[in-house]
Design an enzyme around this catalytic site. Structure first.
Site, PDB file in Angstrom:
ATOM      1  N   HIS A   1      -5.019 -10.555  -5.271  1.00  0.00           N
ATOM      2  CA  HIS A   1      -6.399 -10.092  -5.402  1.00  0.00           C
ATOM      3  C   HIS A   1      -6.439  -8.625  -5.808  1.00  0.00           C
ATOM      4  CE1 HIS A   1      -5.870  -7.868  -1.666  1.00  0.00           C
ATOM      5  NE2 HIS A   1      -5.316  -8.959  -1.162  1.00  0.00           N
TER       6      HIS A   1
ATOM      7  N   ASP B   1      -0.414 -10.230  -1.633  1.00  0.00           N
ATOM      8  CA  ASP B   1       0.839  -9.506  -1.825  1.00  0.00           C
ATOM      9  C   ASP B   1       2.002 -10.235  -1.167  1.00  0.00           C
ATOM     10  OD1 ASP B   1      -0.237  -9.031   0.688  1.00  0.00           O
ATOM     11  OD2 ASP B   1      -0.237  -6.850   0.516  1.00  0.00           O
TER      12      ASP B   1
END
Length: 586
Positions: free
Chosen positions: A34, A360
């Site tokens: 994101h 991540d």
């Protein structure tokens, strides 16, 4: 660590190298982190950092679906704005405000910011430039999105990021006027494998805690940690009326400190920490220790990578195998008119592109599990991985089809596909909605007359009692025509379980992994015979699949509840099980 600075587009020389004329691109799967977001919790208010950030102007333009009749035949949308409310000094309600008194556009914790929307949109534009403009792999104009598999985790920032990226890749000008709503696939948190799901996998939670504790034991009493404490320790919350040292497992954890630093660096001066937090040496230390704490387990422990990211990697490889076999995986989930499964609304027989909005920890977990993350830093916002499947020109697709396969027929549609139910032309085309069990198993909608493919399918399920076995009743049941009997489809079967005929189907296919446009190397692909003409970054599909097979779970939920009292390989003196190679038996 924070905002990604994209490299310039590939030159023609690089395109010729990465996309050689002897190979044709068949499938692209993108995992994207994101975009920039607000911190996931309020930290360091004592250092002057505001708890509420004024960077989420989407909050002034929200829309919700509303039903406008009693018979659910008409739907509309309600546009509204959101304001946040919090506790006042006396516990009474108080409108949350930003650093300059802003009351509109205030971010929730962890929310995608305006900057994050911009960078993910730009990612979509870069993907369009490569795959549409430079390679002509994807069409310039699309009549529907059934050739693109879209998925996101349950967190809103991941969903909104994949929406922004899709919009950047296919803006309004690249879609027909009657373009129907694209399908975006999501899962419940209990079933989610698009991020390391320690909240729903007890054994993985144990493993992650064990490797985190190793990092704490290794780093807490070091000069590096004492350096951090001298710099920023005065802003750490007090414990037992005394200053708290910075540590891997302090409160906040060192990774939490990193999260706040990265979030502030990605945004404006109104939400900055004191300059000590941005010390170059300190940031390098925090990044290095954070990567070890969170991701070294994938590199050193097979069970860690199997339960943490193996389910997702199994999906990625299975989608490649489905592309090779023409089995229609993923088009079953996203294609079809409302209430129906099967081929796409424009006649698509399979997907060509996939985008999944994730995190991540997803990206670093995936690369580390492949042995391809050595020396890398924490993934910046809007990072992405692209898995590219190639086929040798003239190799065929393993089941009698030539280079001009069916999924190219819809690339330049002349008549946009309708989203309205179609009236059957004859009795044999009558289709009903799938029944409860059919839907549950992923079977296609039953026809008025028995279908031979379906009849064959009924007898092809696995009858074994092994709780780790994966039922194969739904494989090949998407309604996509394939010359391979459903019971002979490879699906998620490991390489070691394949017949010679099945193995032969996968010959002539190759896989490349790109991370933020950097070509990555999987160690097993460097071995002679495991790559394309000596290019160690272009792995044979066989080698790539065998690497992933080594840590693809057979039944993730069952294995998450097993071995809870077992040792942790790679810790306590036991040998590490290093990632990136082909494990014995696979």
């Amino acid at each position: 660590m924070t905002t990604l600075v994209p490299r310039s587009p590939y030159t023609q020389e690089e395109l010729d190298k990465f996309y050689p004329k002897g190979l044709e691109l068949r499938l692209v799967q993108v995992l994207l982190r994101h975009g920039e977001r607000a911190p996931v919790s309020a930290r360091f208010g004592n250092a002057g950092l505001p708890a509420y950030w004024p960077y989420c102007n989407a909050a002034q333009r929200l829309r919700s679906v509303t039903m406008t009749t009693d018979d659910i035949s008409r739907w509309d949308s309600l546009q509204w704005r959101r304001r946040l409310e919090t506790f006042g000094d006396d516990d009474g309600p108080l409108v949350a405000a930003g650093p300059a008194g802003e009351v509109d556009g205030i971010c929730q914790f962890g929310e995608l910011t305006d900057k994050g929307r911009d960078t993910t949109y730009e990612l979509g534009r870069r993907l369009r430039h490569l795959y549409v403009d430079q390679l002509a792999f994807m069409p310039k104009l699309i009549a529907n999105a059934d050739l693109i598999y879209l998925r996101a985790t349950p967190l809103p920032r991941a969903l909104e990021s994949v929406q922004q990226t899709f919009w950047g890749m296919y803006p309004l000008t690249a879609r027909t006027a009657s373009f129907p709503a694209p399908t975006i696939v999501t899962r419940t948190p209990a079933d989610e494998t698009l991020f390391p799901n320690d909240g729903n996998c007890r054994r993985f939670a144990q493993l992650s805690r064990a490797f985190a504790q190793r990092a704490a034991d290794r780093w807490n009493d070091t000069d590096d940690m004492r350096y951090l404490t001298r710099l920023i320790g005065k802003w750490m919350p007090e414990q037992s009326n005394k200053a708290q040292a910075v540590a891997v497992d302090s409160h906040p954890r060192l990774s939490g400190v990193m999260d706040t630093i990265n979030s502030t660096l990605a945004h404006g001066p109104e939400t900055r920490l004191p300059k000590e937090f941005y010390d170059t040496k300190a940031r390098e230390i925090i990044d290095r220790i954070g990567v070890e704490e969170w991701f070294y387990g994938y590199n050193e422990n097979r069970e860690y990578r199997m339960l943490g990211i193996g389910g997702l990697m199994g999906d990625i490889v299975e989608r490649m195998t489905s592309k090779v076999e023409g089995a229609g995986l993923s088009i079953n989930e996203i294609g079809g008119e409302n209430g129906r499964l099967g081929k796409g609304r424009g006649g698509e027989m399979g997907i060509r592109f996939a985008m999944s909005g994730c995190h991540d920890t997803t990206l670093a977990g995936v690369l580390t599990s492949l042995g391809a993350f050595s020396g890398e830093k924490w993934p910046p916002y809007t990072s992405h991985i692209a898995f590219e499947l190639f086929r040798k020109v003239g190799a065929g697709d393993g089941h009698g089809h030539t280079d001009a396969d069916a999924d190219a027929d819809f690339l330049t549609p002349t008549t946009p596909a309708s989203t309205e139910p179609k009236s059957p032309q004859n009795e044999e085309e009558v289709v009903t909605k799938p029944g409860l069990f059919a839907s549950f198993l992923g079977l296609k909608s039953p026809k008025a007359h028995p279908d031979p493919t379906t009849e064959n399918l009924k007898s092809s399920g696995s009858s074994g009692s092994d709780p780790l076995s994966t039922p194969k009743l739904s494989r090949g049941s998407s309604g996509i025509a394939t010359s391979i009997p459903p019971k002979d489809l490879i699906a998620r079967s490991a390489w070691s379980e394949l017949s010679d005929t099945q193995k032969a189907r996968l010959q002539g296919y190759y896989v490349r992994v790109r991370y933020n446009d950097k070509v990555m190397k999987v160690p097993a692909c460097a071995q002679p015979g495991n790559n394309y003409q000596g290019d160690e970054t272009l792995c044979t599909f066989e080698a790539f699949k065998r690497v992933v097979d080594g840590y693809t779970p057979r039944n993730w939920k069952v294995q998450c509840g097993r071995n809870l009292d077992g040792p942790v390989d790679g810790l306590g003196g036991s040998p590490a099980q290093m990632a990136g190679g082909i494990e014995e038996g696979y």
